[in-house]
Design an enzyme around this catalytic site. Structure first.
Site: not given
Ligand code: XMP
Length: 509
Positions: A81, A167, A169, A225
């Site tokens: 991009c 894109h 991804e 986390d």
């Protein structure tokens, strides 16, 4: 040393996602700002460089640019991009405002290229741009187009420079993963020798070196986390890490004990469990408004943490379990702000420390789980479903009492057991019970009852921004309902919530 790909960040929303897609192929990727000195890039010896997208127009003076010498390092480059437009601009091509902007999935036509090997000539790609490449630089061949974008991909194969306007991804690009694989393995010649244990070993070594003998403090919630971050640090610096686990009395059944047992017994960590149930329940007494409950709990949490931290004295670092999605949502780094998130920034001025350490800030949730498993954290913690900070306080409707919390804890434990017995605990994203403020008439053993209605909720979602209600089989719901009404006093009716988000939210309060 394993192979590395550099993801050079020009401020795109998806820059970490690119890194993660690379890592999915067992090739390590790291994201660095576009201002990283060329010398540092040269010294690291990357196998390939990916330029990310970004919100700017290459012609604007304040837009991020890069030393054109990067294209001459002899390292393969893939521009995505804005990154593709930057390659064009740096190599003497022309970028213009596109007559038709493309946003969303678009049909892509590809030509023969190593980047598009094993990809059909027509497929779908995800576009998001207002500028486009109107003339590729000399020496570049156009290898893909869409109806409104004559140069959707181009390459200078001889020098290993590739550029795509779309894109690869994002999942909407049908063959995006294959395109990235082609770049990594066919263009850069990667072998795919990176595994999560390398990340763990490297992080442990880095933190051991950085922290030395200094003192570190961690607010542990028992969530995935913060647990993974704490164990990682513990492996690096042992008893110099102190974890404070504020037990607000609003956890699920046995949860506090389980957390304590894992971290104290299994890992022999320096864990202080603060039993603050009384403190929280007295502050919450008679409070009905959900936002008020949240506010009280948030503030009280900080006060309790502060009191404990004061006993420890000054520390050098504070560990937080921030993960990458928290970072993007907060608009840190070069990306544009989307919304602020409650986890980032965490505990502000209450503790005297020099620096915040966030060992997981580049990782996605499933990568954090892999790290957790690698560190030997048991599955029940690693695969724990999300649990809100305010805990069961927002699952007991209206005012909170210890009795109501106990009823809810027992019912919720049964529901969770039945979900696990049915093997649904990893496919249903979040599942729990809510003690409603509705009482209704029932009959038990020939006698009239007038007791609570319990609601069960199960949702399936990727991001919790929207959610489907989980289609839990009737037999599982039936068993849970039967057991709850038989085994838990004061519940005589069980309902299942069949509302999506929106219009409802996941939690009831
Ligand atoms: P909602 O109810 O907003 O929930 O659809 C989306 C996700 O966020 C969790 N949640 C919270 N987490 N503090 C938290 O840490 C909160 O106040 C809070 N409220 C909701 C919820 O459990 C779900 O995973």
């Amino acid at each position: 040393m394993y192979e590395k790909i550099l993801v050079l960040d020009f401020g795109g929303q998806y820059n970490q996602l690119i890194a993660r897609r690379v890592r999915d192929n067992n090739v390590y990727a790291e994201v660095l700002p576009y201002t990283t000195p060329l010398e540092k890039i040269r010294e690291t010896g990357y196998k390939g460089i990916i330029f990310t997208g970004g919100p700017n127009s290459v012609y604007k003076e304040e837009s991020p640019h890069y030393d054109p010498a990067i294209l001459k390092l002899g390292v393969p480059v893939l521009g995505i991009c804005y990154g593709a437009q930057l390659i064009t601009y740096m190599a003497g091509g022309v970028i213009e405002s596109a007559p038709v902007s493309e946003y969303g999935p678009v049909e892509l036509h590809v030509e023969q290229s190593v980047l598009f090997e094993d990809i059909p000539s027509h497929s779908s790609c995800y576009m998001s741009h207002t500028d486009y490449i109107s003339r590729p630089p000399a020496g570049y061949t156009v290898t893909a187009h869409t109806a409104d974008c004559p140069c959707a991909a181009m390459e200078d194969r001889e020098h290993g420079i590739y550029a795509v306007q779309f894109h690869p991804e994002v999942t909407h690009t049908e063959y995006g993963k294959q395109i990235l694989r082609n770049f990594l393995f066919r263009v850069c010649g990667c072998k795919g020798d990176w595994i999560m244990s390398d990340f763990v070993a490297r992080s442990i070594a880095e933190y051991r070196e950085k922290i030395g003998d200094r003192k570190v403090l961690c607010a542990m919630s028992g969530g995935v986390d913060s647990s993974v971050a704490a164990v990682l640090l513990h492996k690096a610096i042992g008893k110099n890490l102190t974890c404070i686990f504020v037990d607000h009395g609003l956890m699920r059944k046995n949860e506090g004990d389980e957390v304590e047992s894992v971290f104290k017994k299994q890992f022999d960590m320096n864990l202080i469990r603060v039993n603050a149930e009384e403190r929280f329940l007295s502050k919450l007494a008679g409070v009905v408004d959900p936002e008020q409950k949240r506010k009280i709990i948030g503030e009280e949490f900080i006060r309790v943490f502060e009191d404990e931290a004061k006993k420890i004295g000054s520390v050098d670092y504070l560990v937080q379990g921030t993960i990458y999605p928290d970072v993007i949502e907060s608009g840190l780094g070069a990306s544009a702000v989307i919304k602020s998130h409650h986890n980032v920034g965490g505990l502000p001025d209450c503790v005297d420390f020099k620096e915040i350490i966030e060992p997981l800030r580049d990782l996605f949730k499933d990568e954090v789980r892999k790290v957790g498993t690698e560190l030997g954290i048991p599955d029940f913690l690693v695969w724990r479903q999300p649990f809100p900070g305010p805990g069961l306080a927002i699952r007991v409707m209206d005012d909170i009492t210890r009795e109501k919390l106990d009823i809810l804890r027992d019912a919720d434990a049964i529901f969770r057991q039945e979900i696990a017995n049915a093997g649904l605990d990893r496919s249903v994203s979040q599942y729990f019970a809510v003690l409603t403020n509705v009482r209704s008439v029932g009959v038990m053993g020939d006698a009239r009852t007038y007791e609570y209605t319990l609601a069960l909720r199960g949702v399936v979602t990727d991001d919790f921004m929207t959610a489907e209600w989980a289609k839990i089989p009737y037999e599982v719901l039936e068993k849970a309902s039967k057991r709850i009404t038989n085994e838990v006093k004061h519940i005589n009716r069980v309902v299942y919530d069949i509302t999506t988000k929106p219009p409802a939210t996941v939690e009831w309060e």
